[in-house]
Design an enzyme around this catalytic site. Structure first.
Site, PDB file in Angstrom:
ATOM      1  N   ASP A 148       0.157 -16.295  12.125  1.00  0.00           N
ATOM      2  CA  ASP A 148       1.028 -16.272  11.085  1.00  0.00           C
ATOM      3  C   ASP A 148      -0.002 -16.474   9.914  1.00  0.00           C
ATOM      4  O   ASP A 148       0.024 -16.068   8.765  1.00  0.00           O
ATOM      5  CB  ASP A 148       2.284 -17.072  11.062  1.00  0.00           C
ATOM      6  N   ASP A 187       9.835 -29.429   8.855  1.00  0.00           N
ATOM      7  CA  ASP A 187       8.169 -29.704   8.481  1.00  0.00           C
ATOM      8  C   ASP A 187       7.547 -29.393   6.932  1.00  0.00           C
ATOM      9  O   ASP A 187       7.434 -29.786   6.370  1.00  0.00           O
ATOM     10  CB  ASP A 187       7.120 -28.580   9.105  1.00  0.00           C
ATOM     11  N   ARG A 200       2.505 -34.349   9.981  1.00  0.00           N
ATOM     12  CA  ARG A 200       2.549 -34.367   9.234  1.00  0.00           C
ATOM     13  C   ARG A 200       1.869 -35.297   8.214  1.00  0.00           C
ATOM     14  O   ARG A 200       1.507 -34.271   7.361  1.00  0.00           O
ATOM     15  CB  ARG A 200       4.253 -33.698   8.665  1.00  0.00           C
ATOM     16  N   SER A 250       7.838 -21.308  20.526  1.00  0.00           N
ATOM     17  CA  SER A 250       7.024 -21.467  19.490  1.00  0.00           C
ATOM     18  C   SER A 250       6.376 -23.111  19.625  1.00  0.00           C
ATOM     19  O   SER A 250       7.348 -23.971  20.541  1.00  0.00           O
ATOM     20  CB  SER A 250       7.455 -21.849  17.959  1.00  0.00           C
TER      21      SER A 250
END
Length: 410
Positions: free
Chosen positions: A18, A129, A100, A183
């Site tokens: 990705d 996110d 994050r 995922s």
């Protein structure tokens, strides 16, 4: 008014399919110079291939950043959060959320170093996110340009992405050609699995989803006992051996893995408004939370502990929603850190088939007074007769209410 194309973009780059597609898309869509940033947060993946892939895609060596952030991650993000005992919706240890802000911070630092006018992330438009990354970017660099390809590009399916990859000669591993069964996001604190086979919350997660822990049924039939040392609210040792933050969390992860500790199957409320189901594994963090509460139980005053529990709910929401760099989170952190000044000592925990049990705690700062709580009478600063007046005073308003209710019934 259309914005001019960015000239240089710092991309949060994993080296996977990705983000490799995003890298090429930035080059073809904007004609931008791309700088890749790969963070080692203890996700357990070999990061050298990310450099090789970036080089093959035309990225200059000086524009490739691979940073080992494990110690900073645990010391400056995980441990401060655990001082708060923060749990989102009473269960989630915030493993993805807490990573994050550090990624965002480092991206902005690199953007300043290389003179980039934009940053880019690979988060989708449905998740949390994107919010967390971008709130971090804007808090640290208010005028930065943010590029979020999943909200911008025209690709409508995985087939379109694969066609783009083949057209631009981006290597596609065989296991990436089909839809992934779920995922995964991972770091030193946890792993999270979402999507596909996990989307129906009525169906038990397959065992192959779990990557950080043994099944509790397969864990040893003999308990493991460890002692964790704390100084000012942070763990500093295991079984008397001093360790750095990242080394200590790594060791706790192994203990948790071996004993089936730290699994969570959760349906949570995302900040963007939808519910999602995730399967989380936080082996070391689960042990740490229990141990930290254990040492607090003898070193924190009751009033301070109860107030801290109330603050922890707000703190958890701020971390989950991406407000790590907000003034209110910093205010809460100051109060929480103040509470930890005397939270030092040792805690013994027993690990057995998915369970963590505190079985002992000791501290030179202990507020526990055995003479006060003993059932045996002794010369102590507590007269049991005093309890009668204490109870009557606390019952006064209840008695007044009761009398009024009695009049209403008559």
């Amino acid at each position: 008014m259309t914005q001019p194309a960015p000239k240089k973009v710092v991309l949060a780059y994993s080296g996977g399919l990705d983000t490799s597609i995003i890298l090429k898309w930035l080059q073809t869509e904007y004609g931008a110079e791309v700088v890749t940033f790969t963070a080692d947060l203890g996700q357990g993946e070999e990061l050298a291939p990310a450099r090789e892939k970036a080089l093959k895609m035309g990225i200059k060596p000086e524009n490739i950043f691979i940073d080992d952030l494990r110690e900073e991650f645990v010391r400056d993000y995980v441990f401060p959060m655990f001082r708060a005992n923060a749990l989102y919706e009473g269960q989630y240890l915030l493993g993805t959320s807490i990573a994050r802000p550090l990624i965002a911070k480092r991206q902005i630092e690199i953007a300043r170093m290389v003179g980039a006018d934009a940053v880019c992330h690979g988060a989708t438009g449905k998740g949390n996110d994107q919010v967390r990354f971008e709130l971090g970017y804007y808090a640290l660099e208010p005028d930065i340009r943010v590029i979020a390809p999943w909200r911008e590009w025209a690709f409508k399916s995985r087939e379109h992405l694969l066609d783009f990859a083949e057209k631009h000669q981006i290597p596609i591993a065989k296991d990436k050609r089909g839809e992934a069964p779920f995922s995964v996001d991972a770091n030193l604190l946890h792993s999270s699995s979402e999507g596909k086979v996990l989307e129906d919350p009525s169906v038990e997660a397959p065992e192959f989803v779990h990557q950080r822990t043994l099944s509790p049924e397969d864990a040893p039939d003999v308990a493991t006992v460890i002692t964790i040392g704390f100084e000012k609210g942070d763990p500093v040792s295991i079984n008397g051996e001093a360790m750095s933050p990242a080394t200590l969390l790594t060791a706790l992860n192994q203990y948790g893995h071996d004993n089936g500790v730290g699994r969570l199957d959760l349906v949570e409320n995302r900040f963007v408004g939808m519910k999602s189901r995730g399967v989380y594994e936080t082996p070391g963090g689960t042990i740490l939370l229990a141990a930290h509460r254990g040492i607090e139980s003898i070193t924190l005053d009751g009033g301070a502990m109860h107030l801290k529990d109330e603050l922890a709910v707000k703190y958890a929401h701020l971390v989950y929603n991406g407000f790590w760099f907000s003034p209110e989170r910093e205010m809460l952190q100051a109060a929480i850190d103040h509470s930890q000044a005397r939270v030092s000592g040792t805690v013994r925990v027993k690990l057995y088939k998915g369970n963590v049990t505190v079985i002992g705690r000791e501290s030179a700062e202990s507020l526990y007074d055995q003479e006060l709580v003993t059932f045996e009478d002794g010369a102590v600063a507590y007269d049991q007769k005093d309890a009668a007046g204490f109870i009557k005073l606390n019952a006064l308003r209840l008695r007044v209410l009761g009398k009024r209710d009695a009049r209403d019934r008559s």
